[in-house]
Design a protein around this motif. Structure first.
Motif, PDB file in Angstrom:
ATOM      1  N   THR B   1      -7.895 -18.826 -48.667  1.00 30.65           N
ATOM      2  CA  THR B   1      -6.513 -18.323 -48.795  1.00 30.65           C
ATOM      3  C   THR B   1      -6.163 -17.482 -47.583  1.00 30.65           C
ATOM      4  OG1 THR B   1      -6.768 -18.195 -51.185  1.00 30.65           O
ATOM      5  CG2 THR B   1      -4.895 -17.056 -50.217  1.00 30.65           C
ATOM      6  N   GLN B   2      -5.043 -17.836 -46.952  1.00 35.43           N
ATOM      7  CA  GLN B   2      -4.601 -17.130 -45.772  1.00 35.43           C
ATOM      8  C   GLN B   2      -3.823 -15.897 -46.210  1.00 35.43           C
ATOM      9  OE1 GLN B   2      -5.549 -18.679 -42.928  1.00 35.43           O
ATOM     10  NE2 GLN B   2      -4.671 -17.232 -41.503  1.00 35.43           N
ATOM     11  N   LEU B   3      -4.233 -14.716 -45.760  1.00 39.76           N
ATOM     12  CA  LEU B   3      -3.539 -13.496 -46.146  1.00 39.76           C
ATOM     13  C   LEU B   3      -2.181 -13.373 -45.479  1.00 39.76           C
ATOM     14  CD1 LEU B   3      -6.304 -10.762 -46.385  1.00 39.76           C
ATOM     15  CD2 LEU B   3      -4.727 -11.466 -48.171  1.00 39.76           C
ATOM     16  N   LEU B   4      -2.095 -13.864 -44.249  1.00 37.10           N
ATOM     17  CA  LEU B   4      -0.826 -13.862 -43.522  1.00 37.10           C
ATOM     18  C   LEU B   4      -0.421 -15.304 -43.267  1.00 37.10           C
ATOM     19  CD1 LEU B   4      -1.272 -11.018 -40.882  1.00 37.10           C
ATOM     20  CD2 LEU B   4       0.467 -11.125 -42.654  1.00 37.10           C
ATOM     21  N   GLU B   5       0.703 -15.696 -43.847  1.00 42.42           N
ATOM     22  CA  GLU B   5       1.209 -17.053 -43.681  1.00 42.42           C
ATOM     23  C   GLU B   5       2.326 -17.048 -42.652  1.00 42.42           C
ATOM     24  OE1 GLU B   5      -1.125 -19.083 -46.714  1.00 42.42           O
ATOM     25  OE2 GLU B   5       0.197 -19.819 -45.122  1.00 42.42           O
ATOM     26  N   GLN B   6       2.184 -17.886 -41.649  1.00 44.49           N
ATOM     27  CA  GLN B   6       3.224 -17.964 -40.628  1.00 44.49           C
ATOM     28  C   GLN B   6       3.969 -19.286 -40.746  1.00 44.49           C
ATOM     29  OE1 GLN B   6       0.638 -15.957 -37.142  1.00 44.49           O
ATOM     30  NE2 GLN B   6       2.810 -16.252 -36.667  1.00 44.49           N
ATOM     31  N   SER B   7       5.277 -19.224 -40.536  1.00 40.15           N
ATOM     32  CA  SER B   7       6.085 -20.438 -40.575  1.00 40.15           C
ATOM     33  C   SER B   7       7.215 -20.329 -39.557  1.00 40.15           C
ATOM     34  CB  SER B   7       6.662 -20.640 -41.986  1.00 40.15           C
ATOM     35  OG  SER B   7       7.488 -19.546 -42.342  1.00 40.15           O
TER      36      SER B   7
END
Lengths: 114, 114
Positions: B1-7
């Motif tokens: 699980t990625q704690l920081l999601e970038q989009s």
């Protein structure tokens, strides 16, 4: 320029060999950090030093990895018995202890394990 | 699980266009940093935001930290080819004892075509 420097910039080695990387931080910074970055990922924390003391190690830092900062200045990261999965960019960063949010990175060492 | 999601993960635009990239988390961060990274180089620190709701401007770049300190955005006005690169957000969690561990997102790879 007195930024973070790393040596070598590139290293190609055969599986099973040992490799050592060096990092020279910004001279006024007494915190030094090592990260690893694989393709398509952001950097992942490995370990950090305050002066010569190693204060934190990630579980990514297996027994084959060891880092030192003997005089509180430059640091070395050694990988023993390299595996293909060790292929990555190894990044070093440094900061002031009062400004740990602001880590300044070196250019990295690109490791390729054949 | 990625704690920081970038989009988004990738963004390709023409010179002169505006764009916004996002960095989201379900966790609260004591601070967030934005870095830009070019191929084969280490990340370069652009900005640090520490206060919920904070807005910082760096020439054509505007950075915002969410009120709840769980998210951040980077807006670029009139993008130029020199803005091309990987934009990484990173931060330190408030509920961790770690003093060294910067957590990174996977980044947004921006390409600005002339």
């Amino acid at each position: 320029d007195t930024g973070v420097s790393q040596d070598p910039r590139h290293k190609i080695t055969k599986r099973g060999q040992n490799v050592t990387f060096r990092c020279d931080p910004i001279s006024e910074h007494n915190r030094l950090y090592w990260y690893r970055q694989t393709l398509g990922q952001g950097p992942e924390f490995l370990t950090y030093f305050q002066n010569e003391a190693q204060l934190e190690k990630s579980r990514l830092l297996s027994d084959r990895f060891s880092a030192e900062r003997p005089k509180g200045s430059f640091s070395t990261l050694e990988i023993q018995r390299t595996e293909q999965g060790d292929s990555a960019m190894y990044l070093c960063a440094s900061s002031y202890p009062s400004r740990i949010n602001e880590q300044f990175f070196g250019p990295g060492t690109r490791l390729t394990v054949l | 699980t990625q704690l920081l999601e970038q989009s988004p993960q990738f963004l390709s635009i023409q010179e002169g266009e505006n764009l916004t990239v996002y960095c989201n988390s379900s966790s609260v961060f004591s601070s967030l940093q934005w870095y830009r990274q070019e191929p084969g180089e280490g990340p370069v620190l652009l900005v640090t935001v520490v206060t919920g709701g904070e807005v910082k401007k760096l020439k054509r770049l505007t950075f915002q930290f969410g009120d709840a300190r769980k998210d951040s955005s980077l807006h670029i006005t009139a993008a130029q080819p020199g803005d091309t690169g990987l934009y990484l957000c990173a931060g330190r969690l408030t509920d961790r004892g770690s003093q060294g561990n910067l957590i990174f997102g996977k980044g947004t790879k921006l390409s600005v075509k002339p």
